[in-house]
Motif scaffolding. Structure first.
Motif, PDB file in Angstrom:
ATOM      1  N   ASN A 126       0.823  -1.204   0.000  1.00  0.00           N
ATOM      2  CA  ASN A 126       0.000   0.000   0.000  1.00  0.00           C
ATOM      3  C   ASN A 126       0.857   1.254   0.000  1.00  0.00           C
ATOM      4  OD1 ASN A 126      -2.218  -1.661   0.095  1.00  0.00           O
ATOM      5  ND2 ASN A 126      -2.565  -1.406   2.275  1.00  0.00           N
ATOM      6  N   ILE A 127       1.950   1.222   0.735  1.00  0.00           N
ATOM      7  CA  ILE A 127       2.848   2.379   0.777  1.00  0.00           C
ATOM      8  C   ILE A 127       3.502   2.571  -0.580  1.00  0.00           C
ATOM      9  CG2 ILE A 127       5.023   3.232   1.760  1.00  0.00           C
ATOM     10  CD1 ILE A 127       4.070   1.990   4.427  1.00  0.00           C
ATOM     11  N   ARG A 128       3.956   1.495  -1.185  1.00  0.00           N
ATOM     12  CA  ARG A 128       4.572   1.616  -2.517  1.00  0.00           C
ATOM     13  C   ARG A 128       3.572   2.161  -3.537  1.00  0.00           C
ATOM     14  NH1 ARG A 128       9.571  -0.060  -2.082  1.00  0.00           N
ATOM     15  NH2 ARG A 128      10.133  -1.897  -0.882  1.00  0.00           N
ATOM     16  N   ASP A 129       2.320   1.696  -3.469  1.00  0.00           N
ATOM     17  CA  ASP A 129       1.288   2.218  -4.375  1.00  0.00           C
ATOM     18  C   ASP A 129       1.074   3.711  -4.159  1.00  0.00           C
ATOM     19  OD1 ASP A 129       0.877  -0.256  -5.522  1.00  0.00           O
ATOM     20  OD2 ASP A 129      -0.904  -0.722  -4.311  1.00  0.00           O
ATOM     21  N   LEU A 130       1.017   4.124  -2.907  1.00  0.00           N
ATOM     22  CA  LEU A 130       0.818   5.537  -2.590  1.00  0.00           C
ATOM     23  C   LEU A 130       1.958   6.387  -3.154  1.00  0.00           C
ATOM     24  CD1 LEU A 130      -0.741   7.743  -0.990  1.00  0.00           C
ATOM     25  CD2 LEU A 130       0.722   7.176   0.944  1.00  0.00           C
ATOM     26  N   PHE A 131       3.189   5.958  -2.936  1.00  0.00           N
ATOM     27  CA  PHE A 131       4.337   6.708  -3.447  1.00  0.00           C
ATOM     28  C   PHE A 131       4.368   6.706  -4.978  1.00  0.00           C
ATOM     29  CE2 PHE A 131       5.915   6.686   0.876  1.00  0.00           C
ATOM     30  CZ  PHE A 131       6.593   7.892   0.955  1.00  0.00           C
ATOM     31  N   ARG A 132       4.015   5.570  -5.570  1.00  0.00           N
ATOM     32  CA  ARG A 132       3.990   5.510  -7.032  1.00  0.00           C
ATOM     33  C   ARG A 132       2.986   6.515  -7.584  1.00  0.00           C
ATOM     34  NH1 ARG A 132       0.521   3.247  -9.490  1.00  0.00           N
ATOM     35  NH2 ARG A 132       0.029   1.482  -8.171  1.00  0.00           N
ATOM     36  N   GLN A 133       1.819   6.597  -6.979  1.00  0.00           N
ATOM     37  CA  GLN A 133       0.802   7.550  -7.424  1.00  0.00           C
ATOM     38  C   GLN A 133       1.288   8.987  -7.277  1.00  0.00           C
ATOM     39  OE1 GLN A 133      -2.624   6.611  -5.037  1.00  0.00           O
ATOM     40  NE2 GLN A 133      -2.987   4.660  -6.077  1.00  0.00           N
ATOM     41  N   GLU A 134       1.952   9.286  -6.174  1.00  0.00           N
ATOM     42  CA  GLU A 134       2.447  10.652  -5.954  1.00  0.00           C
ATOM     43  C   GLU A 134       3.556  11.007  -6.946  1.00  0.00           C
ATOM     44  OE1 GLU A 134       1.190  13.160  -4.012  1.00  0.00           O
ATOM     45  OE2 GLU A 134      -0.409  11.675  -3.881  1.00  0.00           O
ATOM     46  N   LYS A 135       4.417  10.037  -7.254  1.00  0.00           N
ATOM     47  CA  LYS A 135       5.484  10.303  -8.228  1.00  0.00           C
ATOM     48  C   LYS A 135       4.893  10.524  -9.623  1.00  0.00           C
ATOM     49  CE  LYS A 135       7.967   6.871  -6.278  1.00  0.00           C
ATOM     50  NZ  LYS A 135       8.989   5.844  -6.099  1.00  0.00           N
ATOM     51  N   GLU A 136       3.854   9.771  -9.962  1.00  0.00           N
ATOM     52  CA  GLU A 136       3.182   9.996 -11.256  1.00  0.00           C
ATOM     53  C   GLU A 136       2.541  11.383 -11.299  1.00  0.00           C
ATOM     54  OE1 GLU A 136       0.384   6.804 -11.842  1.00  0.00           O
ATOM     55  OE2 GLU A 136       1.981   5.311 -12.104  1.00  0.00           O
ATOM     56  N   ILE A 138       3.492  14.013  -9.648  1.00  0.00           N
ATOM     57  CA  ILE A 138       4.574  14.999  -9.772  1.00  0.00           C
ATOM     58  C   ILE A 138       5.064  15.054 -11.213  1.00  0.00           C
ATOM     59  CG2 ILE A 138       6.992  15.445  -9.137  1.00  0.00           C
ATOM     60  CD1 ILE A 138       6.179  14.465  -6.281  1.00  0.00           C
ATOM     61  N   ASN A 139       5.198  13.901 -11.859  1.00  0.00           N
ATOM     62  CA  ASN A 139       5.641  13.879 -13.263  1.00  0.00           C
ATOM     63  C   ASN A 139       4.696  14.670 -14.166  1.00  0.00           C
ATOM     64  OD1 ASN A 139       8.123  12.541 -13.462  1.00  0.00           O
ATOM     65  ND2 ASN A 139       7.124  10.552 -13.241  1.00  0.00           N
ATOM     66  N   TYR A 140       3.400  14.611 -13.888  1.00  0.00           N
ATOM     67  CA  TYR A 140       2.425  15.321 -14.724  1.00  0.00           C
ATOM     68  C   TYR A 140       2.269  16.785 -14.333  1.00  0.00           C
ATOM     69  CZ  TYR A 140       0.940  10.858 -16.689  1.00  0.00           C
ATOM     70  OH  TYR A 140       0.908   9.642 -17.335  1.00  0.00           O
ATOM     71  N   ASN A 143       6.533  21.024 -13.306  1.00  0.00           N
ATOM     72  CA  ASN A 143       7.276  21.311 -14.522  1.00  0.00           C
ATOM     73  C   ASN A 143       8.474  22.192 -14.159  1.00  0.00           C
ATOM     74  OD1 ASN A 143       7.821  21.175 -17.194  1.00  0.00           O
ATOM     75  ND2 ASN A 143       6.278  22.665 -17.838  1.00  0.00           N
ATOM     76  N   SER A 144       9.463  21.557 -13.535  1.00  0.00           N
ATOM     77  CA  SER A 144      10.636  22.330 -13.136  1.00  0.00           C
ATOM     78  C   SER A 144      11.873  21.442 -13.139  1.00  0.00           C
ATOM     79  CB  SER A 144      10.429  22.917 -11.738  1.00  0.00           C
ATOM     80  OG  SER A 144      10.504  21.904 -10.764  1.00  0.00           O
ATOM     81  N   LEU A 145      12.993  22.098 -12.949  1.00  0.00           N
ATOM     82  CA  LEU A 145      14.264  21.380 -12.921  1.00  0.00           C
ATOM     83  C   LEU A 145      14.417  20.530 -11.657  1.00  0.00           C
ATOM     84  CD1 LEU A 145      16.604  24.220 -14.231  1.00  0.00           C
ATOM     85  CD2 LEU A 145      15.754  22.244 -15.487  1.00  0.00           C
ATOM     86  N   GLU A 146      13.631  20.838 -10.623  1.00  0.00           N
ATOM     87  CA  GLU A 146      13.722  20.104  -9.357  1.00  0.00           C
ATOM     88  C   GLU A 146      12.964  18.769  -9.371  1.00  0.00           C
ATOM     89  OE1 GLU A 146      12.661  23.457  -9.139  1.00  0.00           O
ATOM     90  OE2 GLU A 146      14.645  24.227  -8.709  1.00  0.00           O
ATOM     91  N   LYS A 147      12.251  18.475 -10.442  1.00  0.00           N
ATOM     92  CA  LYS A 147      11.433  17.256 -10.498  1.00  0.00           C
ATOM     93  C   LYS A 147      12.252  15.999 -10.163  1.00  0.00           C
ATOM     94  CE  LYS A 147       8.773  16.790 -14.099  1.00  0.00           C
ATOM     95  NZ  LYS A 147       8.006  16.421 -15.297  1.00  0.00           N
ATOM     96  N   PRO A 148      13.444  15.796 -10.758  1.00  0.00           N
ATOM     97  CA  PRO A 148      14.219  14.588 -10.396  1.00  0.00           C
ATOM     98  C   PRO A 148      14.612  14.572  -8.915  1.00  0.00           C
ATOM     99  CG  PRO A 148      15.084  15.565 -12.404  1.00  0.00           C
ATOM    100  CD  PRO A 148      14.073  16.521 -11.859  1.00  0.00           C
ATOM    101  N   ASP A 149      14.887  15.745  -8.352  1.00  0.00           N
ATOM    102  CA  ASP A 149      15.243  15.806  -6.926  1.00  0.00           C
ATOM    103  C   ASP A 149      14.050  15.436  -6.048  1.00  0.00           C
ATOM    104  OD1 ASP A 149      17.842  16.602  -7.539  1.00  0.00           O
ATOM    105  OD2 ASP A 149      17.337  18.747  -7.441  1.00  0.00           O
TER     106      ASP A 149
END
Length: 166
Positions: A126-136, A138-140, A143-149
Motif C-alpha cells: 500500500n505504501i509503494r502504491d501511494l508513493f507511485r501515485q504521488e510520483k506519477e 509529480i511527473n504530470y 514542470n521544473s528542474l527540481e522534479k528529479p530531486d
C-alpha cells in the motif's frame, strides 16, 4: 480432533469473527470458527516474542456483529492447537508479569498474531502504491528542474518507511 471450549471477551469474539471472514475470502469458501482457530494458530507460529504481541493494540473489531452466545466458544480443533493454547496460557503470565491468564486471552493473542502476520504484508504494498501515485502526479503536474530531486526524495522516504516496517 476434539472439542475445545472457552469463554471469550466481546473483543476476542469479534476478532475471531473478523479473522474467520478474512480466511473465507482468502480460501474462497466457508470457514468455521474451529477452522479459523486452526488457521490462526498456524499463522501465529512465526511469533518469537509473545510480549510484543501482547503489547500491540487489538485490531479494531467494532464492525463485526456477534451474538451474546458467540462469547461461549465450543469448536473442534486439533491437538496441536489445544496444546498451543495451553502452552501460551502458561507462558504469557511470566512474560507480562501476572499470576495467570485465561484461555480467552491466549486465544486473543493467537488471533492478534495471525492478524498482524496477514495484514503487515499488505502495508508495504500500500505504501509503494501511494508513493507511485504521488510520483506519477509529480511527473504530470510539476514542470521544473527540481522534479528529479523531488522524485529522489520521495524514493528515499519510501525506502526508509519500508525498512522501518520490516
Amino acid at each position: 480432533m476434539g472439542y475445545y471450549q472457552a469463554r471469550l471477551s466481546i473483543e476476542t469474539a469479534r476478532l475471531l469473527e473478523g479473522m474467520r471472514i478474512y480466511y473465507e475470502k482468502k480460501i474462497g469458501g466457508n470457514v468455521s470458527k474451529g477452522d479459523c482457530l486452526i488457521m490462526a494458530y498456524a499463522d501465529s507460529l512465526w511469533v518469537e516474542d509473545w510480549k510484543k504481541i501482547f503489547d500491540e493494540p487489538t485490531p479494531p473489531t467494532d464492525k463485526y456483529e456477534i451474538s451474546p452466545t458467540a462469547q461461549l466458544l465450543k469448536v473442534q480443533v486439533t491437538d496441536d492447537v489445544k496444546n498451543g493454547i495451553q502452552d501460551l496460557k502458561k507462558t504469557l503470565p511470566k512474560l507480562i508479569g501476572t499470576r495467570s491468564v485465561t484461555v480467552g486471552i491466549s486465544i486473543r493473542e493467537i488471533l492478534k498474531a495471525a492478524y498482524i502476520k496477514n495484514n503487515k504484508s499488505k502495508i508495504p504494498e500500500n505504501i509503494r502504491d501511494l508513493f507511485r501515485q504521488e510520483k506519477e502526479r509529480i511527473n504530470y503536474e510539476v514542470n521544473s528542474l527540481e522534479k528529479p530531486d523531488i522524485i529522489n526524495l520521495l524514493d528515499g522516504i519510501e525506502n526508509q518507511i519500508i525498512d522501518l516496517l520490516n
